[in-house]
Design an enzyme around this catalytic site. Structure first.
Site, mmCIF file in Angstrom:
data_model
loop_
_atom_site.group_PDB
_atom_site.id
_atom_site.type_symbol
_atom_site.label_atom_id
_atom_site.label_comp_id
_atom_site.label_asym_id
_atom_site.label_seq_id
_atom_site.Cartn_x
_atom_site.Cartn_y
_atom_site.Cartn_z
ATOM 1 N N HIS A 223 81.118 96.117 -89.309
ATOM 2 C CA HIS A 223 80.827 94.716 -89.007
ATOM 3 C C HIS A 223 80.270 93.993 -90.229
ATOM 4 O O HIS A 223 79.494 94.559 -90.996
ATOM 5 C CB HIS A 223 79.846 94.620 -87.832
ATOM 6 C CG HIS A 223 80.504 94.918 -86.526
ATOM 7 N ND1 HIS A 223 80.915 93.949 -85.655
ATOM 8 C CD2 HIS A 223 80.861 96.092 -85.974
ATOM 9 C CE1 HIS A 223 81.486 94.511 -84.615
ATOM 10 N NE2 HIS A 223 81.468 95.816 -84.784
ATOM 11 N N PRO A 224 80.663 92.719 -90.383
ATOM 12 C CA PRO A 224 80.159 91.935 -91.522
ATOM 13 C C PRO A 224 78.739 91.459 -91.289
ATOM 14 O O PRO A 224 78.272 91.383 -90.151
ATOM 15 C CB PRO A 224 81.126 90.742 -91.568
ATOM 16 C CG PRO A 224 81.520 90.555 -90.131
ATOM 17 C CD PRO A 224 81.593 91.953 -89.546
ATOM 18 N N VAL B 43 77.224 86.909 -81.133
ATOM 19 C CA VAL B 43 76.679 85.575 -81.401
ATOM 20 C C VAL B 43 77.134 84.506 -80.415
ATOM 21 O O VAL B 43 76.613 83.390 -80.454
ATOM 22 C CB VAL B 43 76.974 85.116 -82.852
ATOM 23 C CG1 VAL B 43 76.256 86.013 -83.844
ATOM 24 C CG2 VAL B 43 78.459 85.039 -83.124
#
Length: 173
Positions: free
Chosen positions: A69-70, A121
């Site tokens: 994941h970034p 998010v």
């Protein structure tokens, strides 16, 4: 392109993996493993089967999934789904000060835990994401691994829901 469950259930393995493999960031092997379990009766059914595969991964593979994941708010090349998710939370329009704050938090989190901060998010704002950063930096590594994996499951569910259309016609009265 959105798919129906019927289309996914009829796909060859390579097409299936290409269509939903990105649900679990850079880990298409999860989709490959559930392909043989077709047919899926709902998005929830497909998601639960994928989660079961993810939960059965070795510790090293779970950490690789987390590390795929970034960073939140990063200005790097990332998967199309990650770009869209971060944009909806306003992370693509960070001011210079906000960007620096996110970079400091990302670095501090990585230094403490050894992997990126992961948060589904959707429904979050920059403010709520920052609050989550602050709270979770107090957790133990084991707590954060568990939390990151739960967040990844939530992200995957959201992606599948976005990519899979209901098989029912919207013209039915």
């Amino acid at each position: 392109m959105p798919y129906t469950l019927d289309q996914l259930n009829a796909m060859a393995e390579a097409d299936f993996v290409a269509a939903i493999g990105p649900a679990f960031e850079d880990t298409p092997a999860i989709a490959a493993q559930v392909w043989a379990q077709r047919p899926f009766t709902s998005v929830a059914d497909l998601h639960q089967r994928m989660v079961k595969v993810a939960q059965a991964l070795s510790t090293a593979d779970k950490l690789a999934l987390i590390k795929a994941h970034p960073d939140l708010g990063a200005r790097v090349t990332m998967a199309e789904a990650s770009v869209a998710e971060q944009s909806k939370a306003g992370l693509n329009t960070l001011s210079a000060e906000e960007y620096e704050l996110f970079q400091r938090l990302n670095l501090g989190y990585k230094n403490k835990f050894g992997f990126p901060f992961i948060l589904a998010v959707a429904g979050h704002t920059k403010t709520s994401i920052l609050a989550n950063f602050s709270q979770r930096l107090r957790n133990s590594t084991d707590e954060e691994i568990a939390t990151a994996l739960l967040e990844i499951e939530t992200i995957a569910r959201s992606r599948l829901e976005a990519w899979i259309q209901s098989s029912f016609s919207s013209n039915i009265p």
